[in-house]
Write an enzyme that holds these catalytic residues in place. Structure first.
Site, PDB file in Angstrom:
ATOM      1  N   ILE A 122      -1.634   3.432  18.195  1.00 32.66           N
ATOM      2  CA  ILE A 122      -1.216   4.821  18.186  1.00 32.66           C
ATOM      3  C   ILE A 122      -1.426   5.271  19.360  1.00 32.66           C
ATOM      4  O   ILE A 122      -2.514   5.535  19.990  1.00 32.66           O
ATOM      5  CB  ILE A 122      -1.951   5.535  17.086  1.00 32.66           C
ATOM      6  CG1 ILE A 122      -1.751   4.886  15.806  1.00 32.66           C
ATOM      7  CG2 ILE A 122      -1.392   7.169  17.184  1.00 32.66           C
ATOM      8  CD1 ILE A 122      -0.127   5.092  15.482  1.00 32.66           C
ATOM      9  N   ASN A 131       0.809  -1.306  -0.140  1.00 34.22           N
ATOM     10  CA  ASN A 131       0.047  -0.005   0.148  1.00 34.22           C
ATOM     11  C   ASN A 131       0.847   1.233   0.039  1.00 34.22           C
ATOM     12  O   ASN A 131       0.549   2.316  -0.802  1.00 34.22           O
ATOM     13  CB  ASN A 131      -1.114   0.041   1.292  1.00 34.22           C
ATOM     14  CG  ASN A 131      -2.179  -1.000   1.089  1.00 34.22           C
ATOM     15  OD1 ASN A 131      -2.961  -0.503   0.334  1.00 34.22           O
ATOM     16  ND2 ASN A 131      -1.975  -1.821   1.619  1.00 34.22           N
ATOM     17  N   HIS A 171      -8.205  -0.561   7.008  1.00 36.07           N
ATOM     18  CA  HIS A 171      -8.243  -1.864   7.456  1.00 36.07           C
ATOM     19  C   HIS A 171      -8.966  -2.766   6.758  1.00 36.07           C
ATOM     20  O   HIS A 171      -9.888  -2.610   5.998  1.00 36.07           O
ATOM     21  CB  HIS A 171      -9.443  -1.732   8.936  1.00 36.07           C
ATOM     22  CG  HIS A 171      -9.603  -3.146   9.659  1.00 36.07           C
ATOM     23  ND1 HIS A 171      -8.511  -3.463  10.540  1.00 36.07           N
ATOM     24  CD2 HIS A 171     -10.542  -4.205   9.526  1.00 36.07           C
ATOM     25  CE1 HIS A 171      -9.029  -4.662  11.169  1.00 36.07           C
ATOM     26  NE2 HIS A 171     -10.054  -5.078  10.546  1.00 36.07           N
TER      27      HIS A 171
HETATM   28  C1  GAR Z   1      -3.161  -4.291   4.567  1.00 34.84           C
HETATM   29  O1  GAR Z   1      -4.188  -5.330   3.778  1.00 34.84           O
HETATM   30  C2  GAR Z   1      -3.937  -3.407   5.602  1.00 34.84           C
HETATM   31  O2  GAR Z   1      -5.160  -3.339   5.380  1.00 34.84           O
HETATM   32  C3  GAR Z   1      -3.763  -4.113   6.580  1.00 34.84           C
HETATM   33  O3  GAR Z   1      -2.379  -4.813   6.724  1.00 34.84           O
HETATM   34  C4  GAR Z   1      -2.029  -4.764   5.112  1.00 34.84           C
HETATM   35  C5  GAR Z   1      -0.741  -4.488   4.974  1.00 34.84           C
HETATM   36  O4  GAR Z   1      -0.213  -4.675   3.627  1.00 34.84           O
HETATM   37  N1  GAR Z   1      -3.759  -3.645   7.856  1.00 34.84           N
HETATM   38  C6  GAR Z   1      -4.456  -4.122   9.094  1.00 34.84           C
HETATM   39  O5  GAR Z   1      -4.598  -5.093   9.225  1.00 34.84           O
HETATM   40  C7  GAR Z   1      -4.443  -2.955  10.526  1.00 34.84           C
HETATM   41  N2  GAR Z   1      -5.326  -3.695  11.218  1.00 34.84           N
HETATM   42  P1  GAR Z   1       0.945  -4.044   2.848  1.00 34.84           P
HETATM   43  O6  GAR Z   1       2.085  -3.872   3.688  1.00 34.84           O
HETATM   44  O7  GAR Z   1       1.091  -4.651   1.593  1.00 34.84           O
HETATM   45  O8  GAR Z   1       0.494  -2.622   2.720  1.00 34.84           O
END
Ligand code: GAR
Length: 187
Positions: A88, A15, A104
């Site tokens: 946080i 992301n 999320h």
């Molecule tokens: C993403 O799917 C995000 O939504 C999730 O971690 C992943 C990170 O992916 N966040 C959570 O679960 C927060 N509770 P990435 O490192 O490939 O961006």
């Protein structure tokens, strides 16, 4: 003047990469900093590859206000959490009121809270037999996953989808929508 985005991430950083690339050509905002609490996080290599300065910090530096001080010196307008797994603390929330958002990988308020991140979320969605999942982008407050919702997008699941297939569907939504939602907030 370009608004300044800082991304905090703990993991792979797909992301973060999409957001950095999206704002590379923007006249609204730019990603000026990537912070991580994990020395070996994939997000570091992605930030390096894309030429965005990065920093690493320990949990205690988040909690004692050092990270807040750093982000204030950089005059950050929006802190974007992208797979950031530490809670946080109050000092950061107070230092950046209405200026911290999170994504999320499910439709909150379902499947949120402590311990609900990454594949844990997709496994829980599978176990619950949900027919849809999706993404929730929300303001960050002092409780995990409880800040005001900014944006949600749904995706249909098939009964045969594995948690990994659910993750892939959700990730596609994340990559498509997170940068655009950030842009709308900063416009
Ligand atoms: C993403 O799917 C995000 O939504 C999730 O971690 C992943 C990170 O992916 N966040 C959570 O679960 C927060 N509770 P990435 O490192 O490939 O961006």
């Amino acid at each position: 003047m370009l608004k300044k985005i800082a991304i905090l991430a703990s993991g792979n950083g797909t992301n973060a990469e999409k957001i950095i690339q999206y704002f590379n050509t923007s006249d609204i905002a730019s990603v000026v900093s990537v912070g991580t609490n994990k020395e070996d996080a994939g997000v570091i290599d992605r930030a390096k590859k894309l030429g965005v300065p990065h920093f690493t910090f320990q949990k205690k530096e988040l909690e004692n206000g050092s990270v807040r001080a750093l982000l204030m010196i950089k005059r950050i307008d929006l802190i974007v959490l992208a797979g950031f797994l530490l809670k946080i603390p109050d000092n950061l929330i107070k230092g950046f009121p209405n200026a911290i958002i999170n994504i999320h990988p499910a439709l909150l308020p379902k499947f949120g809270g402590k311990g609900m991140y990454g594949m844990n979320v997709h496994k829980a969605v599978k176990d619950a037999g949900e027919q849809q999942s999706g993404i929730t982008i929300h303001w960050v407050n002092e409780h995990y996953d409880e800040g005001q919702v900014i944006f949600q997008k749904r995706v249909d699941l098939s009964p045969n989808d594995t948690p990994a297939q659910i993750a892939a569907k959700v990730q596609e939504l994340e990559h498509n929508y997170y940068p655009k939602v950030i842009e709308n907030l900063l416009k």
